[in-house]
Design a protein around this motif. Structure first.
Motif, PDB file in Angstrom:
ATOM      1  N   GLY A   1      80.293  -2.955 -80.415  1.00 32.25           N
ATOM      2  CA  GLY A   1      79.500  -2.740 -81.258  1.00 32.25           C
ATOM      3  C   GLY A   1      78.830  -3.396 -82.024  1.00 32.25           C
ATOM      4  O   GLY A   1      77.289  -3.747 -82.206  1.00 32.25           O
ATOM      5  N   LYS A   2      79.404  -4.372 -82.372  1.00 32.96           N
ATOM      6  CA  LYS A   2      78.445  -5.729 -83.192  1.00 32.96           C
ATOM      7  C   LYS A   2      78.083  -6.359 -82.601  1.00 32.96           C
ATOM      8  O   LYS A   2      77.871  -6.599 -81.329  1.00 32.96           O
ATOM      9  CB  LYS A   2      79.964  -6.424 -83.487  1.00 32.96           C
TER      10      LYS A   2
ATOM     11  N   ALA B   1      63.395  -5.485 -81.369  1.00 33.65           N
ATOM     12  CA  ALA B   1      65.133  -5.375 -81.320  1.00 33.65           C
ATOM     13  C   ALA B   1      65.598  -4.420 -81.965  1.00 33.65           C
ATOM     14  O   ALA B   1      66.929  -4.063 -81.899  1.00 33.65           O
ATOM     15  CB  ALA B   1      65.247  -6.969 -82.114  1.00 33.65           C
ATOM     16  N   ALA B   2      64.902  -4.065 -83.018  1.00 34.15           N
ATOM     17  CA  ALA B   2      65.339  -3.145 -84.257  1.00 34.15           C
ATOM     18  C   ALA B   2      65.302  -1.511 -83.049  1.00 34.15           C
ATOM     19  O   ALA B   2      66.300  -0.481 -83.413  1.00 34.15           O
ATOM     20  CB  ALA B   2      64.190  -2.641 -85.340  1.00 34.15           C
TER      21      ALA B   2
ATOM     22  N   GLY C   1      69.578  -1.575 -82.784  1.00 31.60           N
ATOM     23  CA  GLY C   1      69.430  -0.836 -83.585  1.00 31.60           C
ATOM     24  C   GLY C   1      69.836  -2.445 -84.995  1.00 31.60           C
ATOM     25  O   GLY C   1      70.731  -1.841 -86.306  1.00 31.60           O
ATOM     26  N   VAL C   2      69.536  -3.575 -84.461  1.00 28.30           N
ATOM     27  CA  VAL C   2      69.511  -4.524 -85.429  1.00 28.30           C
ATOM     28  C   VAL C   2      68.777  -4.784 -86.441  1.00 28.30           C
ATOM     29  O   VAL C   2      66.972  -5.019 -86.406  1.00 28.30           O
ATOM     30  CB  VAL C   2      69.468  -6.077 -84.734  1.00 28.30           C
ATOM     31  N   LYS C   3      69.059  -5.677 -87.817  1.00 27.43           N
ATOM     32  CA  LYS C   3      67.996  -5.560 -89.634  1.00 27.43           C
ATOM     33  C   LYS C   3      68.110  -7.624 -88.677  1.00 27.43           C
ATOM     34  O   LYS C   3      69.228  -8.718 -88.783  1.00 27.43           O
ATOM     35  CB  LYS C   3      68.548  -5.328 -90.185  1.00 27.43           C
TER      36      LYS C   3
ATOM     37  N   TYR D   1      69.201 -11.747 -86.126  1.00 29.69           N
ATOM     38  CA  TYR D   1      69.116 -10.439 -86.329  1.00 29.69           C
ATOM     39  C   TYR D   1      70.835  -9.484 -86.204  1.00 29.69           C
ATOM     40  O   TYR D   1      71.800  -9.742 -85.100  1.00 29.69           O
ATOM     41  CB  TYR D   1      68.668  -9.593 -85.331  1.00 29.69           C
ATOM     42  N   VAL D   2      71.425  -8.598 -86.793  1.00 29.51           N
ATOM     43  CA  VAL D   2      72.334  -8.199 -86.434  1.00 29.51           C
ATOM     44  C   VAL D   2      72.490  -6.747 -86.837  1.00 29.51           C
ATOM     45  O   VAL D   2      71.421  -6.094 -87.840  1.00 29.51           O
ATOM     46  CB  VAL D   2      73.490  -9.005 -88.006  1.00 29.51           C
ATOM     47  N   ASN D   3      73.654  -6.113 -86.096  1.00 27.84           N
ATOM     48  CA  ASN D   3      73.574  -4.570 -86.857  1.00 27.84           C
ATOM     49  C   ASN D   3      74.626  -3.878 -87.317  1.00 27.84           C
ATOM     50  O   ASN D   3      75.204  -2.455 -87.722  1.00 27.84           O
ATOM     51  CB  ASN D   3      73.828  -3.594 -85.350  1.00 27.84           C
TER      52      ASN D   3
END
Length: 214
Positions: free
Chosen positions: A163-164, A177-178, A182-184, A203-205
């Motif tokens: 997931g991460k 990337a988003a 689905g990362v910001k 970037y992380v989700n």
């Protein structure tokens, strides 16, 4: 052997001999590396032809600490094209974590069974021991700022992670990337040992300590 034969034996010049001795000394140093030394960032030099740019010590430490926190006790961490983070994790003596380095450059095979040869052009060409969704967090730094590279690396990331995701790439890749992962973008700005022309971001989700900034 006669004196004549002695005279005909090839002799190395002093310069050539010195260069040869220096080469053997360097080879011996690499062979003799043990303990923490082999995990020093920069022990393997950057190869710009492979688009290699190592993180600064401070950035590698921050990302390693984030991976530890995100993975949880005894977690599994995948470092995809991010050798500096792998090296820092191992330098921190985190033997309670399972850590793998996915890397194209076979010089990193010095890390033994934790090294996984990885070519982003074949994103799912991975050994059988690497099961799908078997890592608590994947840290990835695609080698090239191109749509193709990010798309293919994203396939690998999604295959590996439970997931991460922690992605490090250029600011210009934010929208893609988003879309793909689905990362910001985080507040924390990663730094390299050399200044790069392109603005670099993390970037992380998931809810991350990297949003605290620095």
């Amino acid at each position: 052997m006669s004196d004549l034969e002695d005279d005909e034996t090839p002799q190395l010049s002093a310069h050539t001999l010195a260069a040869l001795q220096e080469f053997y000394a360097e080879q011996k140093q690499q062979t003799d590396l043990g303990g923490d030394d082999k995990y020093n960032i920069g022990i393997i030099e950057e190869n710009w032809q492979l688009s290699q740019f190592w993180y600064s010590q401070e950035t590698a430490l921050r990302l390693a600490q984030e991976a530890i926190a995100a993975a949880g006790q005894g977690g599994r961490i995948a470092c995809v094209s991010a050798p500096s983070v792998y090296q820092k994790l191992r330098e921190l003596h985190r033997e309670d974590f399972s850590i793998y380095i996915f890397e194209y450059d076979k010089r990193f095979a010095m890390y033994g069974e934790e090294f996984i040869f990885y070519d982003y052009n074949n994103p799912l060409d991975l050994p059988g021991k690497i099961a799908a969704h078997s890592f608590d967090i994947v840290i990835a730094d695609p080698p090239y700022l191109s749509e193709e590279c990010l798309r293919k690396t994203s396939e690998t990331i999604k295959y590996l992670t439970q997931g991460k995701i922690l992605l490090c790439t250029g600011a210009i890749m934010e929208e893609l990337a988003a879309e793909l992962l689905g990362v910001k973008m985080c507040k924390f700005i990663p730094k390299h040992t050399r200044n790069l022309a392109n603005e670099f971001c993390c970037y992380v989700n998931y809810e991350s300590g990297l949003d605290c900034g620095l």
